[in-house]
Design a protein around this motif. Sequence first.
Motif, short mmCIF file in Angstrom:
data_model
loop_
_atom_site.label_atom_id
_atom_site.label_comp_id
_atom_site.label_asym_id
_atom_site.label_seq_id
_atom_site.Cartn_x
_atom_site.Cartn_y
_atom_site.Cartn_z
N GLY A 59 -3.74 -10.05 0.01
CA GLY A 59 -4.49 -11.28 0.20
C GLY A 59 -4.28 -12.27 -0.93
N LEU A 60 -4.25 -11.77 -2.16
CA LEU A 60 -4.03 -12.64 -3.31
C LEU A 60 -2.64 -13.26 -3.28
N LEU A 61 -1.65 -12.48 -2.88
CA LEU A 61 -0.28 -12.99 -2.82
C LEU A 61 -0.15 -14.07 -1.74
N LEU A 62 -0.76 -13.84 -0.58
CA LEU A 62 -0.70 -14.84 0.49
C LEU A 62 -1.41 -16.12 0.07
N GLY A 63 -2.55 -15.96 -0.62
CA GLY A 63 -3.26 -17.14 -1.11
C GLY A 63 -2.47 -17.88 -2.17
N LEU A 64 -1.79 -17.14 -3.06
CA LEU A 64 -0.94 -17.75 -4.08
C LEU A 64 0.16 -18.57 -3.44
N CYS A 65 0.81 -18.00 -2.44
CA CYS A 65 1.90 -18.71 -1.76
C CYS A 65 1.39 -19.98 -1.08
N ALA A 66 0.25 -19.87 -0.39
CA ALA A 66 -0.31 -21.03 0.30
C ALA A 66 -0.69 -22.13 -0.70
N GLY A 67 -1.25 -21.72 -1.84
CA GLY A 67 -1.61 -22.70 -2.85
C GLY A 67 -0.41 -23.43 -3.43
N LEU A 68 0.70 -22.70 -3.59
CA LEU A 68 1.92 -23.32 -4.10
C LEU A 68 2.56 -24.25 -3.08
N LEU A 113 6.40 -9.04 -6.81
CA LEU A 113 6.10 -9.76 -5.58
C LEU A 113 5.42 -11.10 -5.87
N ALA A 114 4.61 -11.12 -6.92
CA ALA A 114 3.95 -12.37 -7.31
C ALA A 114 4.97 -13.41 -7.75
N VAL A 115 5.95 -12.98 -8.53
CA VAL A 115 7.02 -13.88 -8.97
C VAL A 115 7.80 -14.39 -7.76
N ALA A 116 7.98 -13.51 -6.78
CA ALA A 116 8.77 -13.86 -5.59
C ALA A 116 8.09 -14.94 -4.75
N GLN A 117 6.79 -15.15 -4.95
CA GLN A 117 6.10 -16.17 -4.15
C GLN A 117 6.55 -17.59 -4.50
N ILE A 118 7.19 -17.76 -5.66
CA ILE A 118 7.69 -19.09 -6.02
C ILE A 118 8.82 -19.53 -5.08
N PRO A 119 9.92 -18.73 -4.97
CA PRO A 119 10.93 -19.14 -3.98
C PRO A 119 10.42 -19.10 -2.54
N ASN A 120 9.45 -18.22 -2.26
CA ASN A 120 8.88 -18.17 -0.91
C ASN A 120 8.17 -19.48 -0.58
N ALA A 121 7.39 -19.99 -1.52
CA ALA A 121 6.69 -21.25 -1.30
C ALA A 121 7.68 -22.41 -1.17
N LEU A 122 8.74 -22.39 -1.97
CA LEU A 122 9.77 -23.43 -1.85
C LEU A 122 10.42 -23.39 -0.47
N ASP A 170 0.82 -1.21 0.00
CA ASP A 170 0.00 0.00 0.00
C ASP A 170 0.86 1.27 0.00
N ALA A 171 1.88 1.29 0.85
CA ALA A 171 2.63 2.53 1.05
C ALA A 171 3.72 2.76 0.02
N GLU A 172 4.30 1.68 -0.53
CA GLU A 172 5.48 1.86 -1.37
C GLU A 172 5.32 1.36 -2.80
N LEU A 173 4.32 0.52 -3.04
CA LEU A 173 4.15 -0.02 -4.40
C LEU A 173 2.84 0.42 -5.06
N GLY A 174 2.03 1.15 -4.33
CA GLY A 174 0.79 1.65 -4.91
C GLY A 174 -0.27 0.60 -5.13
N GLY A 175 -0.17 -0.53 -4.42
CA GLY A 175 -1.16 -1.59 -4.55
C GLY A 175 -2.24 -1.47 -3.49
N SER A 176 -3.01 -2.54 -3.33
CA SER A 176 -4.12 -2.53 -2.38
C SER A 176 -3.97 -3.67 -1.38
N ILE A 177 -4.80 -3.61 -0.34
CA ILE A 177 -4.82 -4.68 0.66
C ILE A 177 -5.24 -5.99 0.00
N GLY A 178 -6.14 -5.89 -1.00
CA GLY A 178 -6.57 -7.08 -1.71
C GLY A 178 -5.43 -7.78 -2.41
N ASP A 179 -4.46 -7.00 -2.92
CA ASP A 179 -3.28 -7.60 -3.56
C ASP A 179 -2.50 -8.46 -2.56
#
Length: 403
Positions: A248-257, A301-310, A237-246
């Motif tokens: 949530g999607l990233l956390l869900g993506l990581c959990a799914g992986l 950040l979405a791409v980064a969820q791959i090594p995060n999930a690993l 929100d503060a540094e990338l101009g995204g939203s809180i919903g983003d």
Amino acid sequence: MSLPSVTRRLLPLGLVFLTTGIATAVVGPFLGLFLSTAVDASPVQVTVFLVVSSVSGVVMSWAIGRISDRRPMRRMLLITAGLAGCVGCALTAYVRDYWVLLALTATATAIAGSLFPQSFAYARQVLQRDDPARAAMGISTLRTVFSVAWVGGPSLAAFLVEAGGFEYVYGAASITYLVAALVAVRWLPEVEAPAASHGDEQVSGKVPRVLYPILAGFTLLQTSMVLGVQALPLFIDAELGGSIGDAGLLLGLCAGLEIPLMLGFGWLSTRVPIRLIVIGGAVCAVIYQVLMSTAGSVAMLAVAQIPNALFIAATSGLGISYVQDFMPRFPGRATTMFTNTFPLGSILAAPLFGLAQENGFRLAYVLNLVLVALGLVLLAVFRSGGNTDTPVLFRDSNGLVAG
């Protein structure tokens, strides 16, 4: 015991993991909101509550873990922890006095927290005795069930808050804890105390010295996970101009992986030493923090969820088995020592989060990079004399088991 018998034993245990995961997933993410809004606690009171919750959980789990390996009472401990969670959540659904809730979290909630490590210890005993070659795979699979609960748990909690408030949230958690206790009563027979009938040096219960720096490494990795999740919505929100919903999607993506990766690493552990997989996960943690600390967009950040999930799949899924292998006849203590790295990480993450609030949330991931690099060094440098890579066999009253 045959493989089908092992499977029948682990299926109800998987249900215990699922219900426990749902209980923690609906309560945990909204605890701060509950204290701030429903209880009207001040920021200082919230901080004290969270610290007391973590510290009491560590102390209670450690005490229960110490006694659980010497007496045939693991099933009774699972039942007691489930009932404690049921009572604690049922009372929390209606009590709004801060000090009563603080007493509950230091007692009933802390006892309920032992359900997680004691379930892993129970599974370890069953697998180690009856199917030692697949022990790590079985543990990783059960850890996956817990992750499945966290995929939908926070969303369920949000729905329950909107539908009926925190009474519904804690009521649902109380029911799931009760289900876990009833499953243990109905389908989980008692297992023998793994250290009760042995008196040699191997089963003295003394923690190997090399395990302490390894646990410190896991604690640093856990700290980075906690701090990273806490900072993620604010960083976006503060540094990338995204939203809180983003977030949530990233956390869900990581959990799914994580889920298929945990299963895959469990299978791989039957062919590759667990230590190498865990170290590989720590390397992925370094890669993840580098990507996060330099990211300029939500897409990165979405791409980064791959090594995060690993990273999470390797260290959380197999870290339990790795630590258990250091103390094979004390699975309760070993599992508790590993699971306690998470609340310890939560405590360490708190002041670092405050530092990031003052200096920008990107700093959280720079700090995390330092933490995971140190954790990687500790895991890579310190190792056992050999039993964590190749199981050592010993005999007990049940025949040949892996140690």
